[in-house]
Design a protein around this motif. Structure first.
Motif, PDB file in Angstrom:
ATOM      1  N   HIS A  47       0.779  -1.242   0.000  1.00 39.91           N
ATOM      2  CA  HIS A  47       0.000   0.000   0.000  1.00 39.91           C
ATOM      3  C   HIS A  47       0.807   1.286   0.000  1.00 39.91           C
ATOM      4  O   HIS A  47       0.317   2.305  -0.473  1.00 39.91           O
ATOM      5  CB  HIS A  47      -0.952   0.022   1.208  1.00 39.91           C
ATOM      6  CG  HIS A  47      -2.022  -1.005   1.126  1.00 39.91           C
ATOM      7  ND1 HIS A  47      -1.886  -2.241   1.669  1.00 39.91           N
ATOM      8  CD2 HIS A  47      -3.241  -0.974   0.530  1.00 39.91           C
ATOM      9  CE1 HIS A  47      -2.985  -2.959   1.418  1.00 39.91           C
ATOM     10  NE2 HIS A  47      -3.822  -2.204   0.727  1.00 39.91           N
ATOM     11  N   HIS A  68       0.006  -3.721  -5.662  1.00 40.26           N
ATOM     12  CA  HIS A  68      -1.301  -3.928  -5.047  1.00 40.26           C
ATOM     13  C   HIS A  68      -2.247  -4.606  -6.044  1.00 40.26           C
ATOM     14  O   HIS A  68      -2.198  -4.318  -7.235  1.00 40.26           O
ATOM     15  CB  HIS A  68      -1.888  -2.577  -4.620  1.00 40.26           C
ATOM     16  CG  HIS A  68      -3.105  -2.710  -3.780  1.00 40.26           C
ATOM     17  ND1 HIS A  68      -4.362  -2.904  -4.312  1.00 40.26           N
ATOM     18  CD2 HIS A  68      -3.260  -2.705  -2.434  1.00 40.26           C
ATOM     19  CE1 HIS A  68      -5.233  -3.002  -3.322  1.00 40.26           C
ATOM     20  NE2 HIS A  68      -4.584  -2.880  -2.168  1.00 40.26           N
ATOM     21  N   HIS A  74     -11.060  -5.516  -4.779  1.00 46.57           N
ATOM     22  CA  HIS A  74      -9.949  -4.974  -3.983  1.00 46.57           C
ATOM     23  C   HIS A  74      -8.997  -4.232  -4.910  1.00 46.57           C
ATOM     24  O   HIS A  74      -8.303  -4.855  -5.717  1.00 46.57           O
ATOM     25  CB  HIS A  74      -9.225  -6.146  -3.283  1.00 46.57           C
ATOM     26  CG  HIS A  74      -8.131  -5.720  -2.366  1.00 46.57           C
ATOM     27  ND1 HIS A  74      -7.155  -6.597  -1.939  1.00 46.57           N
ATOM     28  CD2 HIS A  74      -7.844  -4.519  -1.780  1.00 46.57           C
ATOM     29  CE1 HIS A  74      -6.318  -5.953  -1.129  1.00 46.57           C
ATOM     30  NE2 HIS A  74      -6.710  -4.704  -1.021  1.00 46.57           N
ATOM     31  N   HIS A 118      -8.405  -1.168   2.482  1.00 44.56           N
ATOM     32  CA  HIS A 118      -7.425  -0.895   3.535  1.00 44.56           C
ATOM     33  C   HIS A 118      -7.162   0.580   3.770  1.00 44.56           C
ATOM     34  O   HIS A 118      -6.225   0.929   4.491  1.00 44.56           O
ATOM     35  CB  HIS A 118      -6.116  -1.632   3.222  1.00 44.56           C
ATOM     36  CG  HIS A 118      -6.292  -3.117   3.124  1.00 44.56           C
ATOM     37  ND1 HIS A 118      -6.247  -3.792   1.926  1.00 44.56           N
ATOM     38  CD2 HIS A 118      -6.553  -4.030   4.084  1.00 44.56           C
ATOM     39  CE1 HIS A 118      -6.460  -5.077   2.153  1.00 44.56           C
ATOM     40  NE2 HIS A 118      -6.641  -5.255   3.448  1.00 44.56           N
TER      41      HIS A 118
END
Ligand SMILES: [Fe+2]
Length: 139
Positions: A47, A68, A74, A118
């Motif tokens: 991230h 990522h 996601h 996240h």
């Protein structure tokens, strides 16, 4: 200047203050919640933005030292680059590579990435090395 991001837990709106006048923004009848950028938490390798100087004005931002995922479920929704005089937001879509080029007036002071699972991440580290990648950068 530090950017302040907020989100609405009801509708999902995300905003950034480009000028902070003080009050917390309101959405769906309630104060929005601050999105505090993460730097050192678990999963940081996927991230934290990795920022490289390509030439004097161009910077490559890749999200994660380990790229990522960019699936429908996601993915990185946006990358935001802040310089002394600019705030640039680049939207990404599932299927894109989590990498983008930014033409800036000066070196970034902070670079943010937002993951739909996240949250918000931020780095102030700029690698001053020439970018030689052949990745499919979004411009
Ligand atoms: Fe993520």
């Amino acid at each position: 200047m530090i950017l302040h991001f907020y989100h609405c837990p009801i509708c999902g709106n995300i905003i950034v203050k480009v000028h902070d006048g003080g009050p917390t923004p309101v959405c769906c009848g309630s104060e929005m919640r601050p999105l505090v950028p993460k730097r050192e938490e678990e999963y940081k390798e996927k991230h934290l933005p990795v920022v490289k100087r390509c030439d004097h004005y161009t910077f490559e931002v890749e999200v994660g030292s380990v790229p990522h995922p960019m699936t429908d479920e996601h993915h990185i929704e946006f990358i935001c680059v802040q310089t002394e005089n600019e705030t640039i937001v680049r939207h990404l879509s599932p299927g894109d590579d989590p990498v983008s080029l930014f033409v800036c007036d000066s070196a970034p002071q902070a670079v943010y990435a937002f993951c739909n699972r996240h949250g918000l991440w931020m780095t102030e580290t700029i690698e001053d090395i020439r970018c030689e990648t052949k990745k499919k950068c979004k411009r």
